[in-house]
Scaffold this active site. Structure first.
Site, PDB file in Angstrom:
ATOM      1  N   LYS A 175     -36.737  33.850  -1.187  1.00  0.00           N
ATOM      2  CA  LYS A 175     -37.122  32.440  -0.975  1.00  0.00           C
ATOM      3  C   LYS A 175     -35.642  31.704  -1.107  1.00  0.00           C
ATOM      4  CE  LYS A 175     -39.890  32.707  -4.389  1.00  0.00           C
ATOM      5  NZ  LYS A 175     -40.825  32.512  -5.485  1.00  0.00           N
ATOM      6  N   THR A 207     -42.196  20.030  -8.225  1.00  0.00           N
ATOM      7  CA  THR A 207     -42.354  21.349  -7.702  1.00  0.00           C
ATOM      8  C   THR A 207     -42.759  22.517  -8.607  1.00  0.00           C
ATOM      9  OG1 THR A 207     -40.018  21.727  -8.214  1.00  0.00           O
ATOM     10  CG2 THR A 207     -40.781  20.959  -5.785  1.00  0.00           C
ATOM     11  N   GLY A 209     -44.536  25.132 -10.573  1.00  0.00           N
ATOM     12  CA  GLY A 209     -45.454  26.173  -9.998  1.00  0.00           C
ATOM     13  C   GLY A 209     -45.592  26.612  -8.612  1.00  0.00           C
ATOM     14  N   THR A 210     -44.467  26.164  -8.017  1.00  0.00           N
ATOM     15  CA  THR A 210     -44.471  26.405  -6.640  1.00  0.00           C
ATOM     16  C   THR A 210     -44.540  27.984  -6.261  1.00  0.00           C
ATOM     17  OG1 THR A 210     -42.289  25.882  -6.476  1.00  0.00           O
ATOM     18  CG2 THR A 210     -43.675  24.279  -5.379  1.00  0.00           C
ATOM     19  N   GLY A 211     -43.722  28.861  -6.961  1.00  0.00           N
ATOM     20  CA  GLY A 211     -43.583  30.358  -6.938  1.00  0.00           C
ATOM     21  C   GLY A 211     -44.784  30.964  -6.997  1.00  0.00           C
ATOM     22  N   CYS A 212     -45.616  30.325  -8.143  1.00  0.00           N
ATOM     23  CA  CYS A 212     -47.004  31.028  -8.420  1.00  0.00           C
ATOM     24  C   CYS A 212     -47.882  30.827  -7.042  1.00  0.00           C
ATOM     25  CB  CYS A 212     -47.687  30.299  -9.617  1.00  0.00           C
ATOM     26  SG  CYS A 212     -46.308  30.468 -11.088  1.00  0.00           S
TER      27      CYS A 212
HETATM   28  N1  PLP Z   1     -45.568  29.298 -16.542  1.00  0.00           N
HETATM   29  C1  PLP Z   1     -46.392  30.462 -16.100  1.00  0.00           C
HETATM   30  C2  PLP Z   1     -47.429  30.774 -16.768  1.00  0.00           C
HETATM   31  C3  PLP Z   1     -45.712  30.969 -14.919  1.00  0.00           C
HETATM   32  O1  PLP Z   1     -46.417  31.992 -14.493  1.00  0.00           O
HETATM   33  C4  PLP Z   1     -44.824  30.475 -14.264  1.00  0.00           C
HETATM   34  C5  PLP Z   1     -44.273  30.916 -12.851  1.00  0.00           C
HETATM   35  O2  PLP Z   1     -43.255  30.963 -12.483  1.00  0.00           O
HETATM   36  C6  PLP Z   1     -44.053  29.085 -14.861  1.00  0.00           C
HETATM   37  C7  PLP Z   1     -44.431  28.672 -16.073  1.00  0.00           C
HETATM   38  C8  PLP Z   1     -42.865  28.508 -14.067  1.00  0.00           C
HETATM   39  O3  PLP Z   1     -43.166  27.335 -13.395  1.00  0.00           O
HETATM   40  P1  PLP Z   1     -42.148  26.508 -12.704  1.00  0.00           P
HETATM   41  O4  PLP Z   1     -42.329  26.498 -11.242  1.00  0.00           O
HETATM   42  O5  PLP Z   1     -42.171  25.341 -13.413  1.00  0.00           O
HETATM   43  O6  PLP Z   1     -40.579  27.343 -12.877  1.00  0.00           O
END
Ligand code: PLP
Length: 271
Positions: A175, A207, A209-212
């Site tokens: 990404k 943004t 949690g965008t990766g999740c």
């Molecule tokens: N908290 C959890 C439980 C996650 O799995 C993640 C995933 O990347 C994050 C926080 C991170 O979130 P952010 O997109 O704010 O970096």
């Protein structure tokens, strides 16, 4: 008749924007029945992470076994792994699973709070990367997995995506959101092809949690048996819509969540 199913193995974000809460929303938005096995609890909101509490590795394995013993799982998404022993437990627990696995190598939250200790990166690399159908790192995560500098050009992204393939995943979606500039290009690399996916950079601070969300939506598409290039293109367009709709949610005082249901909720308003 039955719907496609997906299992998230990840951490909890009680504020609902990242972690398993985001994963279940993404599965639902993409029309897939969602399940979740927890690796860790976090205390966090849109301004940052204030605490992390790990689930005992044996109990992570017990949750996964309970699901796999009973329910057909069409795809697995792995997110926050939280520790080396949990990585080992997850690898063992999914050893008999033959379907697609999307691995989001979560390491650091946007606010800078570590979500994976450095001594666990080796276990993530050796036990889980080889099991991944698709690995979805951002640029800092790719650099940490490879032990090199963060890519700052497209040519370097291509080199690092190929190097990551050498660590065992069937495909890598690298990404490019951290590249800077007006675009946010992602690179899909697999054994036989390399595809650039172009996308606009959406101007928003929301943004979280965008990766999740991205990795779960991809697991959902793979659960529906979409081919990888089609799944990635569909999900990138959908996620761009979710980020574009994020400001409408107005959740919290920091980096708010993306709008998983941006394509559905306007319809509800018409009822
Ligand atoms: N908290 C959890 C439980 C996650 O799995 C993640 C995933 O990347 C994050 C926080 C991170 O979130 P952010 O997109 O704010 O970096």
């Amino acid at each position: 008749m039955s719907v496609a199913t997906a299992l998230s193995i990840a951490g909890s974000d009680p504020s609902g924007g990242a972690g398993i809460q985001a994963d279940l929303k993404a599965f639902s938005a993409r029309g897939v029945y969602g399940m979740a096995a927890l690796t860790a609890l976090t205390a966090q909101n849109t301004t940052g992470v204030s605490g992390v509490h790990l689930v005992p590795p044996g109990f992570v394995a017990q949750q996964i076994a309970a699901i796999l013993d009973d329910i057909r799982v069409d795809a697995i998404k792995i997110g926050m792994i939280a520790g080396a022993e949990i990585a080992e437990a997850v690898a063992d627990a999914i050893a008999g699973f033959a379907g697609p696995v999307v691995l989001d190598p979560v390491m650091v939250a946007k606010g800078g709070h570590p979500l994976l200790p450095e001594d666990a990166v080796g276990s993530l690399r050796s036990r889980l990367l080889p099991r991944a159908t698709l690995l979805t790192p951002n640029l800092p995560e790719a650099a940490a997995l490879l032990g090199c500098d963060v890519a700052d050009t497209r040519a370097e992204m291509e080199r690092q995506a190929k190097a990551l393939l050498g660590l065992g995943p069937e495909a890598v979606l690298l990404k490019g959101g951290h590249l800077g500039g007006g675009a946010s290009p992602d690179l899909l690399a697999s054994g036989n092809e390399t595809i650039w996916l172009e996308g606009p950079r959406v101007p928003t601070a929301n943004t979280h949690g965008t990766g999740c969300t991205l990795s779960s939506a991809l697991a959902a598409e793979l659960a529906k048996r979409r081919e990888l290039p089609e799944a990635v293109a569909t999900v990138k367009a959908w996620l761009t819509g979710a980020i574009a709709g994020a400001d409408d949610l107005g959740v919290g005082h920091g980096h708010g969540p993306s709008h998983h249901f941006h394509a559905l909720w306007p319809l509800a308003g018409d009822l």
